[in-house]
Design a protein around this motif. Structure first.
Motif, PDB file in Angstrom:
ATOM      1  N   ALA A 183       0.806  -1.169   0.042  1.00 21.09           N
ATOM      2  CA  ALA A 183      -0.070   0.089   0.002  1.00 21.09           C
ATOM      3  C   ALA A 183       0.776   1.431  -0.005  1.00 21.09           C
ATOM      4  O   ALA A 183       0.484   2.395  -0.746  1.00 21.09           O
ATOM      5  CB  ALA A 183      -0.746   0.022   1.157  1.00 21.09           C
ATOM      6  N   PHE A 184       2.041   1.259   0.822  1.00 21.81           N
ATOM      7  CA  PHE A 184       2.859   2.525   0.858  1.00 21.81           C
ATOM      8  C   PHE A 184       3.421   2.659  -0.541  1.00 21.81           C
ATOM      9  O   PHE A 184       3.643   3.715  -0.834  1.00 21.81           O
ATOM     10  CB  PHE A 184       3.817   2.409   2.124  1.00 21.81           C
ATOM     11  CG  PHE A 184       4.831   3.444   2.008  1.00 21.81           C
ATOM     12  CD1 PHE A 184       4.422   4.604   2.669  1.00 21.81           C
ATOM     13  CD2 PHE A 184       6.021   3.280   1.683  1.00 21.81           C
ATOM     14  CE1 PHE A 184       5.101   5.854   2.693  1.00 21.81           C
ATOM     15  CE2 PHE A 184       7.066   4.296   1.598  1.00 21.81           C
ATOM     16  CZ  PHE A 184       6.588   5.694   2.247  1.00 21.81           C
ATOM     17  N   TYR A 185       4.003   1.688  -1.011  1.00 23.73           N
ATOM     18  CA  TYR A 185       4.528   1.505  -2.469  1.00 23.73           C
ATOM     19  C   TYR A 185       3.738   2.366  -3.317  1.00 23.73           C
ATOM     20  O   TYR A 185       4.204   3.105  -4.079  1.00 23.73           O
ATOM     21  CB  TYR A 185       5.099   0.078  -2.804  1.00 23.73           C
ATOM     22  CG  TYR A 185       5.945   0.019  -4.006  1.00 23.73           C
ATOM     23  CD1 TYR A 185       7.227   0.602  -4.134  1.00 23.73           C
ATOM     24  CD2 TYR A 185       5.310  -0.398  -5.222  1.00 23.73           C
ATOM     25  CE1 TYR A 185       7.721   0.442  -5.265  1.00 23.73           C
ATOM     26  CE2 TYR A 185       5.961  -0.471  -6.332  1.00 23.73           C
ATOM     27  CZ  TYR A 185       7.256   0.073  -6.521  1.00 23.73           C
ATOM     28  OH  TYR A 185       7.910   0.072  -7.787  1.00 23.73           O
ATOM     29  N   VAL A 186       2.373   1.530  -3.422  1.00 24.23           N
ATOM     30  CA  VAL A 186       1.675   2.061  -4.687  1.00 24.23           C
ATOM     31  C   VAL A 186       0.992   3.586  -4.363  1.00 24.23           C
ATOM     32  O   VAL A 186       1.171   4.347  -5.175  1.00 24.23           O
ATOM     33  CB  VAL A 186       0.134   1.121  -4.430  1.00 24.23           C
ATOM     34  CG1 VAL A 186      -0.957   1.908  -5.171  1.00 24.23           C
ATOM     35  CG2 VAL A 186       0.679  -0.136  -5.061  1.00 24.23           C
ATOM     36  N   GLN A 187       1.109   3.930  -3.004  1.00 21.91           N
ATOM     37  CA  GLN A 187       0.811   5.458  -2.946  1.00 21.91           C
ATOM     38  C   GLN A 187       2.043   6.266  -3.210  1.00 21.91           C
ATOM     39  O   GLN A 187       1.663   7.341  -3.660  1.00 21.91           O
ATOM     40  CB  GLN A 187       0.562   5.458  -1.273  1.00 21.91           C
ATOM     41  CG  GLN A 187       0.353   6.799  -0.816  1.00 21.91           C
ATOM     42  CD  GLN A 187       0.266   7.110   0.653  1.00 21.91           C
ATOM     43  OE1 GLN A 187       0.088   6.251   1.516  1.00 21.91           O
ATOM     44  NE2 GLN A 187       0.057   8.421   1.076  1.00 21.91           N
ATOM     45  N   ALA A 188       3.049   5.753  -2.879  1.00 23.26           N
ATOM     46  CA  ALA A 188       4.261   6.703  -3.479  1.00 23.26           C
ATOM     47  C   ALA A 188       4.425   6.830  -4.953  1.00 23.26           C
ATOM     48  O   ALA A 188       4.671   7.877  -5.358  1.00 23.26           O
ATOM     49  CB  ALA A 188       5.477   5.948  -2.890  1.00 23.26           C
ATOM     50  N   VAL A 189       4.267   5.749  -5.468  1.00 20.37           N
ATOM     51  CA  VAL A 189       4.376   5.748  -7.003  1.00 20.37           C
ATOM     52  C   VAL A 189       2.996   6.386  -7.661  1.00 20.37           C
ATOM     53  O   VAL A 189       3.504   7.318  -8.416  1.00 20.37           O
ATOM     54  CB  VAL A 189       4.149   4.538  -7.657  1.00 20.37           C
ATOM     55  CG1 VAL A 189       4.060   4.290  -9.057  1.00 20.37           C
ATOM     56  CG2 VAL A 189       5.527   3.564  -7.139  1.00 20.37           C
ATOM     57  N   LEU A 190       1.848   6.565  -7.106  1.00 20.68           N
ATOM     58  CA  LEU A 190       0.878   6.965  -7.604  1.00 20.68           C
ATOM     59  C   LEU A 190       0.816   8.902  -7.323  1.00 20.68           C
ATOM     60  O   LEU A 190       0.718   9.836  -7.857  1.00 20.68           O
ATOM     61  CB  LEU A 190      -0.672   6.930  -7.035  1.00 20.68           C
ATOM     62  CG  LEU A 190      -1.105   5.531  -7.391  1.00 20.68           C
ATOM     63  CD1 LEU A 190      -2.517   5.150  -6.784  1.00 20.68           C
ATOM     64  CD2 LEU A 190      -1.278   5.531  -8.996  1.00 20.68           C
ATOM     65  N   SER A 191       1.555   9.092  -6.107  1.00 21.75           N
ATOM     66  CA  SER A 191       1.822  10.180  -5.749  1.00 21.75           C
ATOM     67  C   SER A 191       2.688  11.037  -6.838  1.00 21.75           C
ATOM     68  O   SER A 191       2.373  12.264  -7.150  1.00 21.75           O
ATOM     69  CB  SER A 191       2.179  10.592  -4.212  1.00 21.75           C
ATOM     70  OG  SER A 191       2.601  11.731  -4.066  1.00 21.75           O
TER      71      SER A 191
END
Length: 114
Positions: free
Chosen positions: A12-20
């Motif tokens: 979830a943190f990885y996806v959030q960082a990439v999307l951001s």
């Protein structure tokens, strides 16, 4: 020998960082594209955006490398020793005779703030 420190990033943190990152990059690029200025100004801003992105990746790599260097731990053995177990015979000026000569693992690298 000491075990390396394992750090894990959640999905979830990885996806959030990439999307951001993608949303901010696309948003700023669209803003530059639709800005009511001349082509030269738009080109300058786009080049500045690319420079900021590449320098951010470089900074992130340097921070990651510094953290990895700080977390590396080495099990120290005596010079010339072929086993990984600590020696029990004195062999140098820093040996503590009578109290055992095994040394604890030492950190290879220290960060600037330690």
């Amino acid at each position: 020998m000491a075990q390396p420190v394992k750090t894990s990033t959640t999905t979830a943190f990885y996806v959030q960082a990439v999307l951001s990152f993608v949303i901010s990059l696309v948003g700023l690029a669209a803003g530059i594209l639709y800005l009511p200025v001349t082509t030269w100004v738009r080109s300058f801003l786009a080049l500045g955006l690319m420079y900021v992105v590449t320098s951010t990746f470089t900074l992130a790599k340097c921070v990651r490398d510094r953290q990895e260097e700080a977390s590396v731990v080495s099990g120290w053995t005596r010079p010339g020793s072929t086993s990984s177990s600590p020696s029990t015979t004195p062999s140098g000026p820093n040996d503590r005779r009578g109290r055992g000569t095994a040394r604890r693992p030492v950190h290879i690298a220290r960060t600037a703030w330690q």
